[in-house]
Every structure is written in C-alpha cells, then in structure tokens.
Enzyme design. Sequence first.
Site, PDB file in Angstrom:
ATOM      1  CB  SER A 519      -0.948  -0.041   1.195  1.00 49.36           C
ATOM      2  OG  SER A 519      -1.980   0.907   1.060  1.00 49.36           O
ATOM      3  CG  HIS A 631      -5.554  -2.545  -0.044  1.00 45.75           C
ATOM      4  ND1 HIS A 631      -4.707  -2.224  -1.083  1.00 45.75           N
ATOM      5  CD2 HIS A 631      -5.072  -1.887   1.047  1.00 45.75           C
ATOM      6  CE1 HIS A 631      -3.765  -1.410  -0.658  1.00 45.75           C
ATOM      7  NE2 HIS A 631      -3.949  -1.192   0.636  1.00 45.75           N
TER       8      HIS A 631
END
Length: 658
Positions: A519, A631
Amino acid sequence: MPKKKLVTERDLLTLKFLRGFALSPDEKEIVYVLEWIDEKDNKYYSNLWLVGTDGKNNRQFTFGKYKDSSPVWSPDGKKIAFVSKRGEKIGLHIINRDGGEANKLVEEEGAFTNLSWSPDGKFVLGAFRKTEIHKDKEGKKVAPVFREIGRLFYRLDGDGWLPKDRFHIWKYEVATGQGTQLTKGKYEEVSPAFSPDGKTLCFVSNRQPDPDLDTDRMDLYLISSEGKNFRKVSAPDGPKAEPAWSPEGKRIAYLAHTNTKDAWGVTNFHVWVVDPGKRGSAKDLTPKLDRMCLDLGISDTGEAAHGGKVSWSRDGKKLFFMVTDRGSVDLWSVTLDGKMTQITKGKHRVMGFDTNGKVNLLAYSQADFTSCGDLYVTTQAGRSRRLTEVNRDWFGKSQVQIPEEISFLSIGGQKLQGWIIKPPNFNPKRKYPAVVEVHGGPRVQYGNVFMHEFQYLAAKGYVVFYCNPRGSQGYGEKFAGCIVKAWGTYDYQDVMAGTDFLVSKPYVDKNRIGITGGSYGGYMTNWAVGHTNRFKAAVTQRSVVNLVSFFGSSDIGFEDWREFGGQVWENWDHYLKMSPIYYVRNIRTPLLIIHNEGDLRCPIEQAEQLFTALKVLKRKVAFVRFPEEFHGLSRSGRPDRRLERLRRIGGWFGRYLK
C-alpha cells in the site's frame, strides 16, 4: 528439550486469531470469537468461546464450520446474541448462556453491525444494510446485466460494489424475531446506542447535502426507541464515532475531532462529552493529549487498525479509551475535569476493550511479540491478569525471534524509533543479508507485536529492519502531518536514514539489502528504487504508482485533495512529480510487483502501469497477480494465496540477496 522449529509460511494454517469479545454483566465471564483456518476447505471459520475472568474454565461454546462473530450479552447475562451465517443468508442468532442450540432471530441478505441489547432485554439493536442480489429464472445468483452508477462513493475495498441501500437502524424483538426499521432514507446511520432507560437512541450520521463530498462532517442524532422525535445533538463540526450514554443518561461521550479538512488521519481523535439537551455543552476532555485515542497499530495476524471505543465508569465520573503511542497501544482513563491516567503499561498493543455491570473490571485484548492476541482483564488501577494463550503450543515450539528496539537520527536531527529482528541461531561474526520493511497507511504504526512475515524472513536468514518514519502515527500531529502534500520527502529520508543505521551494524552485508512494503509501503518501495540503487532487490505490494490515475480509479481517490493538496486538475505537475511512475526510468533494482486483482483501494491498474513501463525499459521485473483478492490479502486473503504471497517474497529475495 526438543529443538524449536523455524517459522514457515505454513504456520499461518496453525495459528488461531482472536476476533472479538464481550464481558458479561456480572463481570465473571467473557465470550470471545476465535478464528481458525481449515486447510482442506481453504477457508476461515470462527466459533464462540467462553472463559472466566479468573482465568478458569476456558472452553469452546459454539461448534461447526461457521463464521460466528460480534457477540453481545443480554442485560441479565442469560443470553448471547451474535452474527452468523448458518443457512443461505447471514443472520442474528441467540444462544442461552447455559448452552444448547443457537436460535435464529432474523436472517437477511445483508450486513449487520453495531449490535447491542435494549436495557429491558426485549430487543436487539443494530445497523443493517441490505445487499442487492441478482438471480436468473432458476433462482441462481448471477451478475447483473449492467450497473448504473450515480453516487460518488459507489464501491468500497473489502465490500465491493456498494448496494443502493445504506446502513439504517433496526431493532428486533427477541420473543418473535420481528424487525422494525427505525431510520430510512438516503442517509446512512451507524453506531446506535440505547439510553439507560431504553426510551432514546443516539446514533452517528452524515446528513450533508452530499455526504460523499463532505465526508468529515458527522453528527450525533437522537430518536425515540420507536423511531420518532428525530433531532440533532449540538456539537462542533467534524468526524464523530462510538457514542456512549453516561449511566444516568444525561450525557453522551464520543470520539471526535473538529478538523473537517483533515488529511488522511493526521488530526487526533479525542474523547468528548456532550449534554444532548444543552447547546454549546460539548467538551474535549483530552485537549492537551497529542496522540490518537484510537488503536492504530498494525500486524499481519491481528485485527486491522483504526479501532476505537469510549466507555463510562459505573459512577459516571470517568471514561475509558485507548491511546496509540510510540509503538504501543494502551488503555487510559480520563475524569470529567480532564485528569488522565494510563491503566496498562508495557510493550504491547491493546486491540480493543469492553466494560459491563459495575465496571470493576475492564476486559481487553492484547498482542505482543509472542502473542497474536489474547484476553486480559484489569482493574481501574491497572492490576492485570492474562486469561488466554490461544497459540501457546505454537509459540512454545517455534523459534520466534524477539525484536530489538532501536533509535536513530534522521535528517534535521529527528529521532526515530525502529526494530531489528535477527535470524535464528544468530552469529555476530557473520555478514547477513537484510530486508527493510515499510508499513502502509501512512497514518499507522509498526510496534510491539508479532509479525509473521517478519519472522518468516528472519527464519530464512535475513536481518529484518522496520521503523516508523515521519508520517506515521504514535508520535503526535506534527510528526504525522509533515508529509501532507509532500510524500517522498521526509518519509523517504527517514527510510534511508534507517537503512544507513542498518548497514552500520557489523553483521549486515551492505551489498545485500532488500526493501518491501504494501500500500503506502509499496509506494515508498517504488519511490526508493526510483531514487537510489542501494537496494539489491525490491518487492512492491498493492502499491500506489500514479497519483493522477489513482484519483479516479481508487475507491477513495476523490479524497486525494485532503492529502496531496487541491484537486488533481488544479495541480497536475505536483501530483505527477509525487508519483513513482515519474521516475520509472531511474529504476535499475530487480523488482517483483505483487498486486490483487480485486483491490479497490490501490487498483491493479497502478501495478500494470509500473510493470508495462519497466518491461518496455527492459528492466528486471516480474508481476504476480492474485485473482479476486481485495487490498488486505496479507491479513485476510484466501489462505492458499496468503501462503503463495510469502513464498514469492521469500523466493525473490532468495534469488537476489543470497
């Protein structure tokens, strides 16, 4: 004594994970959720367990391959309500404390959250959002013919496409299962809470003309328990969360701040109190506390960060909450006149807490270097007792390396906190390869918790280094906010200063250093290899590559203006020069790109841009895509994919660093 075994990727299949809990009204028991992995099914399951607050009689309470979650006790302590999917649909279930089969209260296609009981025990309260289900003529679920999008915030990572329905408040009669919808309309209502007399509900809602364009203007609202007499509570503008009534019902505590233009998690959430019947009465009880009153710790085995809660003492004179500070998260209390006291102390992460009854005890979950998360109780004076050791056997048999906490100086004399994990059977006369890990966020913190990935890499012979560069949480607003509009500045300098500190160690081979992160940590990995050739290999995961395209493709891209300064079309050059793709020609480091095809936070188009550019430039690059995953693959992805991810990281570093 048997030799302890090295940590491997497959240990994820053995570990169990604490996922929620609730303290009984008599403060004698805790019901908790224990998650486990079935390797054959390749799925996660979770069941309810019970343990006494004296640490005795720890036993499994529900059985079977279900996903039981969110338990809450009835006021008399005789029943437990919880969420589970035990048929075709998810539903609310109730089970007697003395055991027996769980009874279905209601079953719906949708999501239940924020459960609680009415004070008289006749109703279960919660927020519910209906899921849109499309079926063919035979009744089988199918994809829709088309999707017409009208809302700005129309998808959410982890949830997927958001339904037209919003979260609304429902109450369900325990005797009949009859549900009553108390709020309706185009706005969303969450965190409902009964007043002590059961006559009024408080909840949180954003009722701006377009909440998606004004996301940080949340307010507290009141309605009667019948869904009437709707009114707004007077309080300063800003985000609000977790309302809790005082025992006598005259005040409401909540977590909040007043910066409606905050960047991504810079301004501190504090503990507030308001008299709902008196304008101008809202008061910040912790104004001088330069820390977040939330759990912002992260790990790859515990709950995700960003949890928060506030709870009253029985006499209504004190409030309890969590604080993130310098790698740890602890329980604190504050009196109504602002006197703060730290209750728990040590190198650990408190991941949540609960109170009930007379509030003589606080139940809490805690992780540390040798625990993924276990239950504890403490008195208000801080006398704690551990109740569970859910992974005692595994930790007892595994060669887990305890991290060494270190500090070092960066640009401008900034002192930073970090940790080093040495390989098992460490020999100080050897030269080891090393891996620098960078956390996501960026407004979270690495800290005093067990990290399976780090132990896995250490077991493969790497020194593992990680730190909290500027932009992280746990060190105050100035520290967290100094990279707003300036990603790739202080944060990059801090990561490189940490690398300098790492290679100064006589046991580290400066020519065999790798870097990885996910991320925002993936962004920093990309940025680093675009600005230096010091790293021998890199693995970028679910990363940010191009902030210009991120604006339109990410589920939260429309909020970029908060973090990066103005809308993208107002500042093209600034957005582009803060993007790793701008420096792609400089990348010479062998790079493995790992990305998830279902990622809505950092969409896979980000990885595709980086991979395509590097292939055209004829650089050493590989691209591994994980189908379907959102994610959070590293924490909650399908088990076999989590294992393969670790194998790929280990394999890439093994190829270039060994």
